[in-house]
Design a protein around this motif. Structure first.
Motif, PDB file in Angstrom:
ATOM      1  N   VAL A  97       0.851  -1.183   0.000  1.00 26.20           N
ATOM      2  CA  VAL A  97       0.000   0.000   0.000  1.00 26.20           C
ATOM      3  C   VAL A  97       0.889   1.236   0.000  1.00 26.20           C
ATOM      4  CG1 VAL A  97      -1.723   1.291   1.318  1.00 26.20           C
ATOM      5  CG2 VAL A  97      -1.853  -1.197   1.193  1.00 26.20           C
ATOM      6  N   ASN A  98       1.954   1.174   0.762  1.00 28.80           N
ATOM      7  CA  ASN A  98       2.979   2.204   0.789  1.00 28.80           C
ATOM      8  C   ASN A  98       4.292   1.517   1.160  1.00 28.80           C
ATOM      9  OD1 ASN A  98       3.077   2.045   3.678  1.00 28.80           O
ATOM     10  ND2 ASN A  98       1.304   3.397   3.753  1.00 28.80           N
ATOM     11  N   ALA A  99       5.308   2.270   1.435  1.00 30.96           N
ATOM     12  CA  ALA A  99       6.631   1.684   1.665  1.00 30.96           C
ATOM     13  C   ALA A  99       6.696   0.816   2.913  1.00 30.96           C
ATOM     14  CB  ALA A  99       7.681   2.792   1.746  1.00 30.96           C
ATOM     15  N   SER A 100       5.718   0.922   3.811  1.00 34.53           N
ATOM     16  CA  SER A 100       5.810   0.159   5.048  1.00 34.53           C
ATOM     17  C   SER A 100       4.556  -0.641   5.384  1.00 34.53           C
ATOM     18  CB  SER A 100       6.140   1.105   6.211  1.00 34.53           C
ATOM     19  OG  SER A 100       5.098   2.042   6.367  1.00 34.53           O
ATOM     20  N   VAL A 115       4.892  -3.470   7.937  1.00 37.86           N
ATOM     21  CA  VAL A 115       6.161  -4.186   7.817  1.00 37.86           C
ATOM     22  C   VAL A 115       7.192  -3.471   8.681  1.00 37.86           C
ATOM     23  CG1 VAL A 115       7.999  -4.866   6.230  1.00 37.86           C
ATOM     24  CG2 VAL A 115       5.601  -5.001   5.509  1.00 37.86           C
ATOM     25  N   GLN A 116       7.777  -4.214   9.603  1.00 41.29           N
ATOM     26  CA  GLN A 116       8.796  -3.666  10.492  1.00 41.29           C
ATOM     27  C   GLN A 116      10.186  -3.776   9.876  1.00 41.29           C
ATOM     28  OE1 GLN A 116       7.665  -2.288  13.613  1.00 41.29           O
ATOM     29  NE2 GLN A 116       5.862  -2.545  12.336  1.00 41.29           N
ATOM     30  N   LEU A 118      12.203  -5.419   6.224  1.00 42.34           N
ATOM     31  CA  LEU A 118      12.223  -6.123   4.952  1.00 42.34           C
ATOM     32  C   LEU A 118      13.598  -5.941   4.346  1.00 42.34           C
ATOM     33  CD1 LEU A 118      10.994  -7.775   2.710  1.00 42.34           C
ATOM     34  CD2 LEU A 118      10.021  -5.670   1.763  1.00 42.34           C
ATOM     35  N   THR A 119      14.370  -7.021   4.417  1.00 45.52           N
ATOM     36  CA  THR A 119      15.692  -7.059   3.795  1.00 45.52           C
ATOM     37  C   THR A 119      15.733  -8.294   2.914  1.00 45.52           C
ATOM     38  OG1 THR A 119      16.748  -8.393   5.534  1.00 45.52           O
ATOM     39  CG2 THR A 119      16.725  -5.977   5.847  1.00 45.52           C
ATOM     40  N   ALA A 120      16.861  -8.541   2.298  1.00 48.92           N
ATOM     41  CA  ALA A 120      16.993  -9.722   1.446  1.00 48.92           C
ATOM     42  C   ALA A 120      16.853 -11.016   2.242  1.00 48.92           C
ATOM     43  CB  ALA A 120      18.334  -9.690   0.719  1.00 48.92           C
ATOM     44  N   GLN A 121      17.085 -10.969   3.550  1.00 47.75           N
ATOM     45  CA  GLN A 121      17.063 -12.184   4.362  1.00 47.75           C
ATOM     46  C   GLN A 121      16.045 -12.182   5.496  1.00 47.75           C
ATOM     47  OE1 GLN A 121      18.898 -14.918   3.506  1.00 47.75           O
ATOM     48  NE2 GLN A 121      19.386 -13.684   1.721  1.00 47.75           N
ATOM     49  N   GLN A 122      15.421 -11.043   5.800  1.00 47.21           N
ATOM     50  CA  GLN A 122      14.526 -10.974   6.958  1.00 47.21           C
ATOM     51  C   GLN A 122      13.253 -10.195   6.625  1.00 47.21           C
ATOM     52  OE1 GLN A 122      16.144  -8.979  10.387  1.00 47.21           O
ATOM     53  NE2 GLN A 122      14.629  -9.858  11.749  1.00 47.21           N
ATOM     54  N   LEU A 123      12.115 -10.757   7.073  1.00 43.35           N
ATOM     55  CA  LEU A 123      10.813 -10.110   6.948  1.00 43.35           C
ATOM     56  C   LEU A 123      10.147 -10.162   8.321  1.00 43.35           C
ATOM     57  CD1 LEU A 123       8.292  -8.973   5.484  1.00 43.35           C
ATOM     58  CD2 LEU A 123       7.700 -11.352   4.918  1.00 43.35           C
ATOM     59  N   THR A 124       9.729  -9.009   8.811  1.00 45.00           N
ATOM     60  CA  THR A 124       9.007  -8.928  10.073  1.00 45.00           C
ATOM     61  C   THR A 124       7.801  -8.030   9.854  1.00 45.00           C
ATOM     62  OG1 THR A 124      11.092  -9.032  11.289  1.00 45.00           O
ATOM     63  CG2 THR A 124       9.147  -8.332  12.517  1.00 45.00           C
ATOM     64  N   PHE A 125       6.618  -8.520  10.248  1.00 42.23           N
ATOM     65  CA  PHE A 125       5.437  -7.667  10.202  1.00 42.23           C
ATOM     66  C   PHE A 125       4.644  -7.845  11.477  1.00 42.23           C
ATOM     67  CE2 PHE A 125       4.170 -11.511   7.844  1.00 42.23           C
ATOM     68  CZ  PHE A 125       2.986 -11.855   8.469  1.00 42.23           C
ATOM     69  N   VAL A 126       3.765  -6.888  11.731  1.00 43.76           N
ATOM     70  CA  VAL A 126       2.986  -6.882  12.965  1.00 43.76           C
ATOM     71  C   VAL A 126       1.504  -6.863  12.631  1.00 43.76           C
ATOM     72  CG1 VAL A 126       3.071  -4.367  13.168  1.00 43.76           C
ATOM     73  CG2 VAL A 126       2.659  -5.741  15.199  1.00 43.76           C
ATOM     74  N   LEU A 127       0.728  -7.562  13.429  1.00 44.50           N
ATOM     75  CA  LEU A 127      -0.726  -7.521  13.322  1.00 44.50           C
ATOM     76  C   LEU A 127      -1.288  -7.085  14.662  1.00 44.50           C
ATOM     77  CD1 LEU A 127      -1.371 -10.795  11.324  1.00 44.50           C
ATOM     78  CD2 LEU A 127      -1.470  -8.451  10.481  1.00 44.50           C
ATOM     79  N   VAL A 128      -2.257  -6.186  14.623  1.00 39.04           N
ATOM     80  CA  VAL A 128      -2.898  -5.684  15.836  1.00 39.04           C
ATOM     81  C   VAL A 128      -4.318  -6.236  15.869  1.00 39.04           C
ATOM     82  CG1 VAL A 128      -3.647  -3.629  17.094  1.00 39.04           C
ATOM     83  CG2 VAL A 128      -1.502  -3.594  15.790  1.00 39.04           C
ATOM     84  N   ASN A 136      -8.886  -4.040  25.664  1.00 36.27           N
ATOM     85  CA  ASN A 136      -7.609  -4.733  25.502  1.00 36.27           C
ATOM     86  C   ASN A 136      -7.302  -4.916  24.025  1.00 36.27           C
ATOM     87  OD1 ASN A 136      -7.613  -4.940  28.262  1.00 36.27           O
ATOM     88  ND2 ASN A 136      -7.706  -7.163  28.329  1.00 36.27           N
ATOM     89  N   TYR A 137      -6.038  -5.011  23.707  1.00 35.81           N
ATOM     90  CA  TYR A 137      -5.620  -5.274  22.335  1.00 35.81           C
ATOM     91  C   TYR A 137      -4.292  -6.015  22.361  1.00 35.81           C
ATOM     92  CZ  TYR A 137      -2.524  -1.241  22.981  1.00 35.81           C
ATOM     93  OH  TYR A 137      -1.569  -0.385  23.433  1.00 35.81           O
ATOM     94  N   SER A 138      -3.988  -6.674  21.273  1.00 41.59           N
ATOM     95  CA  SER A 138      -2.712  -7.391  21.194  1.00 41.59           C
ATOM     96  C   SER A 138      -1.953  -6.956  19.956  1.00 41.59           C
ATOM     97  CB  SER A 138      -2.930  -8.908  21.162  1.00 41.59           C
ATOM     98  OG  SER A 138      -3.559  -9.289  19.960  1.00 41.59           O
ATOM     99  N   ARG A 139      -0.655  -7.050  20.046  1.00 39.72           N
ATOM    100  CA  ARG A 139       0.246  -6.844  18.919  1.00 39.72           C
ATOM    101  C   ARG A 139       1.074  -8.107  18.786  1.00 39.72           C
ATOM    102  NH1 ARG A 139       2.288  -0.682  18.585  1.00 39.72           N
ATOM    103  NH2 ARG A 139       0.235   0.192  18.921  1.00 39.72           N
ATOM    104  N   THR A 140       1.032  -8.674  17.596  1.00 39.03           N
ATOM    105  CA  THR A 140       1.801  -9.885  17.342  1.00 39.03           C
ATOM    106  C   THR A 140       2.782  -9.614  16.231  1.00 39.03           C
ATOM    107  OG1 THR A 140      -0.133 -11.199  17.966  1.00 39.03           O
ATOM    108  CG2 THR A 140       1.655 -12.339  16.822  1.00 39.03           C
ATOM    109  N   TYR A 141       4.041  -9.846  16.539  1.00 38.61           N
ATOM    110  CA  TYR A 141       5.128  -9.671  15.577  1.00 38.61           C
ATOM    111  C   TYR A 141       5.496 -11.040  15.034  1.00 38.61           C
ATOM    112  CZ  TYR A 141       5.643  -4.951  17.355  1.00 38.61           C
ATOM    113  OH  TYR A 141       5.415  -3.648  17.707  1.00 38.61           O
ATOM    114  N   TYR A 142       5.544 -11.154  13.697  1.00 41.16           N
ATOM    115  CA  TYR A 142       5.901 -12.402  13.035  1.00 41.16           C
ATOM    116  C   TYR A 142       7.250 -12.220  12.350  1.00 41.16           C
ATOM    117  CZ  TYR A 142       1.061 -13.640  13.814  1.00 41.16           C
ATOM    118  OH  TYR A 142      -0.145 -13.916  14.400  1.00 41.16           O
TER     119      TYR A 142
END
Length: 146
Positions: A97-100, A115-116, A118-128, A136-142
């Motif tokens: 959608v945009n750069a992040s 997306v937290q 994004l490199t050639a070897q690592q991908l990390t994203f978060v879902l709320v 209450n709410y949760s944040r899950t980092y994958y």
């Protein structure tokens, strides 16, 4: 607070309205984001944190994968993806959608995942997840690696 891994990812694909952007003026992604994300990303681990309405940490835990070893995302050049969540394979489309912000669409339902990393070897994203109904709410980092 252990949540089954499959439930968390299924929830990510089913939630509507929480992560859907209504704007038509979204930034265009940088061209290298699509090239960086293409390929197979193997699940490494997930971190799930539950917060109360006052934004205080209630609990934190790793995402339970129920012993599943073959969990991955496979992003293809044509904007399609597949993911294996243990014994269930899901297919859909993706776009930046945009750069992040990565938008994943399955069966017409779109969710956006900031997306937290994004490199050639690592991908990390978060879902709320705000669907607790009590503030209450949760944040899950994958975390994924190639």
């Amino acid at each position: 607070m252990k949540k089954p891994y499959l439930l968390l990812l299924a929830l990510a694909f089913v939630l509507t309205g929480l992560f859907v952007s209504c704007s038509d003026d979204d930034d265009n992604p940088q061209p290298d984001h699509n090239a960086l994300i293409q390929g197979r990303w193997q699940y490494e681990y997930g971190l799930d944190t539950l917060f109360n309405a006052q934004h205080e940490v209630v609990s934190a835990d790793t995402v339970d994968t129920d012993g599943q070893d073959n969990i991955y995302f496979d992003f293809q050049e044509n904007g399609q993806f597949s993911t294996n969540l243990g014994n269930d394979t899901t297919v859909g489309s993706y776009r930046f959608v945009n750069a992040s912000t990565l938008e994943l669409t399955v069966d017409g339902v779109s969710d956006q995942a900031p997306v937290q990393t994004l490199t050639a070897q690592q991908l990390t994203f978060v879902l709320v997840d705000t669907d607790y109904g009590n503030g209450n709410y949760s944040r899950t980092y994958y975390y994924f690696s190639k």
